[in-house]
Design a protein around this motif. Sequence first.
Motif, PDB file in Angstrom:
ATOM      1  N   VAL A 219       0.846  -1.194   0.000  1.00  0.00           N
ATOM      2  CA  VAL A 219       0.000   0.000   0.000  1.00  0.00           C
ATOM      3  C   VAL A 219       0.883   1.247   0.000  1.00  0.00           C
ATOM      4  O   VAL A 219       1.234   1.772   1.066  1.00  0.00           O
ATOM      5  CB  VAL A 219      -0.939   0.013   1.217  1.00  0.00           C
ATOM      6  CG1 VAL A 219      -1.945   1.159   1.098  1.00  0.00           C
ATOM      7  CG2 VAL A 219      -1.673  -1.318   1.355  1.00  0.00           C
ATOM      8  N   PRO A 220       1.267   1.741  -1.171  1.00  0.00           N
ATOM      9  CA  PRO A 220       2.070   2.971  -1.221  1.00  0.00           C
ATOM     10  C   PRO A 220       1.190   4.192  -0.991  1.00  0.00           C
ATOM     11  O   PRO A 220       0.013   4.210  -1.374  1.00  0.00           O
ATOM     12  CB  PRO A 220       2.644   2.962  -2.644  1.00  0.00           C
ATOM     13  CG  PRO A 220       1.634   2.190  -3.442  1.00  0.00           C
ATOM     14  CD  PRO A 220       1.032   1.167  -2.507  1.00  0.00           C
ATOM     15  N   LYS A 226       3.174  12.420  -8.964  1.00  0.00           N
ATOM     16  CA  LYS A 226       3.883  11.261  -9.508  1.00  0.00           C
ATOM     17  C   LYS A 226       3.250   9.968  -9.008  1.00  0.00           C
ATOM     18  O   LYS A 226       2.796   9.875  -7.865  1.00  0.00           O
ATOM     19  CB  LYS A 226       5.371  11.316  -9.177  1.00  0.00           C
ATOM     20  CG  LYS A 226       5.703  11.305  -7.710  1.00  0.00           C
ATOM     21  CD  LYS A 226       7.189  11.518  -7.458  1.00  0.00           C
ATOM     22  CE  LYS A 226       8.025  10.362  -7.934  1.00  0.00           C
ATOM     23  NZ  LYS A 226       9.421  10.443  -7.484  1.00  0.00           N
ATOM     24  N   MET A 227       3.244   8.978  -9.891  1.00  0.00           N
ATOM     25  CA  MET A 227       2.708   7.671  -9.529  1.00  0.00           C
ATOM     26  C   MET A 227       3.775   6.848  -8.800  1.00  0.00           C
ATOM     27  O   MET A 227       4.975   7.084  -8.977  1.00  0.00           O
ATOM     28  CB  MET A 227       2.268   6.934 -10.799  1.00  0.00           C
ATOM     29  CG  MET A 227       1.091   7.590 -11.520  1.00  0.00           C
ATOM     30  SD  MET A 227      -0.455   7.469 -10.601  1.00  0.00           S
ATOM     31  CE  MET A 227      -0.857   5.730 -10.810  1.00  0.00           C
ATOM     32  N   PRO A 228       3.356   5.886  -7.986  1.00  0.00           N
ATOM     33  CA  PRO A 228       4.341   5.015  -7.317  1.00  0.00           C
ATOM     34  C   PRO A 228       5.158   4.228  -8.344  1.00  0.00           C
ATOM     35  O   PRO A 228       4.670   3.902  -9.428  1.00  0.00           O
ATOM     36  CB  PRO A 228       3.464   4.064  -6.492  1.00  0.00           C
ATOM     37  CG  PRO A 228       2.136   4.716  -6.398  1.00  0.00           C
ATOM     38  CD  PRO A 228       1.980   5.542  -7.622  1.00  0.00           C
ATOM     39  N   PRO A 250      -6.748   5.938  -3.467  1.00  0.00           N
ATOM     40  CA  PRO A 250      -7.880   6.197  -4.373  1.00  0.00           C
ATOM     41  C   PRO A 250      -7.576   7.225  -5.465  1.00  0.00           C
ATOM     42  O   PRO A 250      -8.025   7.078  -6.611  1.00  0.00           O
ATOM     43  CB  PRO A 250      -8.972   6.702  -3.426  1.00  0.00           C
ATOM     44  CG  PRO A 250      -8.667   6.036  -2.128  1.00  0.00           C
ATOM     45  CD  PRO A 250      -7.165   5.962  -2.053  1.00  0.00           C
ATOM     46  N   LEU A 251      -6.821   8.263  -5.140  1.00  0.00           N
ATOM     47  CA  LEU A 251      -6.482   9.273  -6.159  1.00  0.00           C
ATOM     48  C   LEU A 251      -5.554   8.697  -7.218  1.00  0.00           C
ATOM     49  O   LEU A 251      -5.664   9.028  -8.403  1.00  0.00           O
ATOM     50  CB  LEU A 251      -5.852  10.505  -5.497  1.00  0.00           C
ATOM     51  CG  LEU A 251      -6.783  11.323  -4.592  1.00  0.00           C
ATOM     52  CD1 LEU A 251      -6.018  12.464  -3.936  1.00  0.00           C
ATOM     53  CD2 LEU A 251      -7.972  11.867  -5.369  1.00  0.00           C
ATOM     54  N   ASP A 252      -4.643   7.814  -6.811  1.00  0.00           N
ATOM     55  CA  ASP A 252      -3.763   7.159  -7.784  1.00  0.00           C
ATOM     56  C   ASP A 252      -4.550   6.185  -8.662  1.00  0.00           C
ATOM     57  O   ASP A 252      -4.281   6.060  -9.856  1.00  0.00           O
ATOM     58  CB  ASP A 252      -2.625   6.419  -7.069  1.00  0.00           C
ATOM     59  CG  ASP A 252      -1.504   7.347  -6.641  1.00  0.00           C
ATOM     60  OD1 ASP A 252      -1.327   8.389  -7.285  1.00  0.00           O
ATOM     61  OD2 ASP A 252      -0.812   7.028  -5.657  1.00  0.00           O
ATOM     62  N   HIS A 259      -2.141   6.938 -17.194  1.00  0.00           N
ATOM     63  CA  HIS A 259      -0.772   6.430 -17.180  1.00  0.00           C
ATOM     64  C   HIS A 259      -0.731   5.021 -17.760  1.00  0.00           C
ATOM     65  O   HIS A 259      -0.523   4.037 -17.027  1.00  0.00           O
ATOM     66  CB  HIS A 259      -0.212   6.452 -15.756  1.00  0.00           C
ATOM     67  CG  HIS A 259      -0.004   7.818 -15.200  1.00  0.00           C
ATOM     68  ND1 HIS A 259       1.182   8.503 -15.335  1.00  0.00           N
ATOM     69  CD2 HIS A 259      -0.843   8.638 -14.531  1.00  0.00           C
ATOM     70  CE1 HIS A 259       1.076   9.688 -14.750  1.00  0.00           C
ATOM     71  NE2 HIS A 259      -0.149   9.798 -14.250  1.00  0.00           N
ATOM     72  N   PRO A 260      -0.895   4.901 -19.068  1.00  0.00           N
ATOM     73  CA  PRO A 260      -0.883   3.567 -19.699  1.00  0.00           C
ATOM     74  C   PRO A 260       0.461   2.870 -19.606  1.00  0.00           C
ATOM     75  O   PRO A 260       0.548   1.657 -19.835  1.00  0.00           O
ATOM     76  CB  PRO A 260      -1.247   3.873 -21.156  1.00  0.00           C
ATOM     77  CG  PRO A 260      -0.870   5.308 -21.357  1.00  0.00           C
ATOM     78  CD  PRO A 260      -1.120   5.977 -20.040  1.00  0.00           C
TER      79      PRO A 260
END
Length: 385
Positions: A219-220, A226-228, A250-252, A259-260
């Motif tokens: 769980v990052p 920026k995405m994990p 949830p926001l990620d 972010h494909p």
Amino acid sequence: MKKKILLGLIALFKAVYGAFYALMKLRPLRRKVVMISRQSNKLRPDFEQIGAEIARRDHTVRIVYLCRETGDTLFERLRYGFHLLNSAAQLSTARVCIVDGYCIPVSMLKHRPELYVIQVWHALGAIKKFGKQSLSAPGGRDREIAEHMDMHRNYDCVLCASRRTAAIYQEAFGVTKDKLRVIGVPRVDAILKMDRSRCRRRFYAAYPELRGKKNVLYVPTFRDGKMPELEPVLREAEQAGVNLIVRLHPLDRERLKKHPEMPPFLECDKFGTFTLMAAADAVITDYSAISIEASLIRKPVYFYVYDLEAYAETRGLNFDPLAEMPYCASKDFGTLLDKILHEPYDFEKLEAFRREFVETCDENNVVRIVDLIFSKLDERLFAAS
């Protein structure tokens, strides 16, 4: 120049919104509790627990749930504008309001003295700094904009699960010590009441292919902008022969569609985070409060803090995993997986961690909260009569 325009628009909005609210306050007060959240478009579990206990005790109390995310599209923003109007209208006749984060109508508007506002933060504690703690940090909110938006203003009470958390919340919300109540939060009840054996049975019934290996929940925390980084952790998990279940913030999860390039990963989205936490063999996080939540059910917790120094500098931390729990924290994901697979876990240290952040470790948190709500409903009723 853009900032000046934004500040001007905020001032205009406050004036118009305040005038609308003043008209709404001409109506009589009601024995009503309003719960407002922008964390989700669905009814929040904490709110549901509180509402159920209120209704059980007195069905004549009106309960209003207002849960709406701000959204990104024009339609979602317009819908949120109507949500703000409805929130103001509901607040204008309420005696108690409960929020689980920053709430524009609660913080910006001038309320009747009969309204009692309770902050039930949407996490069990705060590993990372937030709110007014991080205004001066590079990764925090802009101080001038936050002040114009009246960030975390008008709280009469902030609920906490421990004295350490209370000290953190005092800074983050900018409240005086007398407004802090160490009586617990609803999610403590929810976690302690979980049937962990049933969670595991349901999990394996839904995902039988995951039997036979260690199931680790990763769980990052949310990182603005920026995405994990998932590729290296997925590669390490595959090499270690571990099923890595990733539960993004949830926001990620909302941003995933943009972010494909993100690699595919195991989500197990048939279940909520708490069920996955109960079913997993271990939990790995970084600066998320799920570490505190997992400690309540003695689930082995590990901290993957590859960007500790950078995160502490840009956002700030209330708890340094490497310093306070070095036996289960590392900058290397593979090291943590090796510990999970081959080293016994130190549950005594986990219990010490739990005591720091959760002193109200029983199943009566909601009862105490609703006791407070009814005392204020009746107090406000007497004052208004």
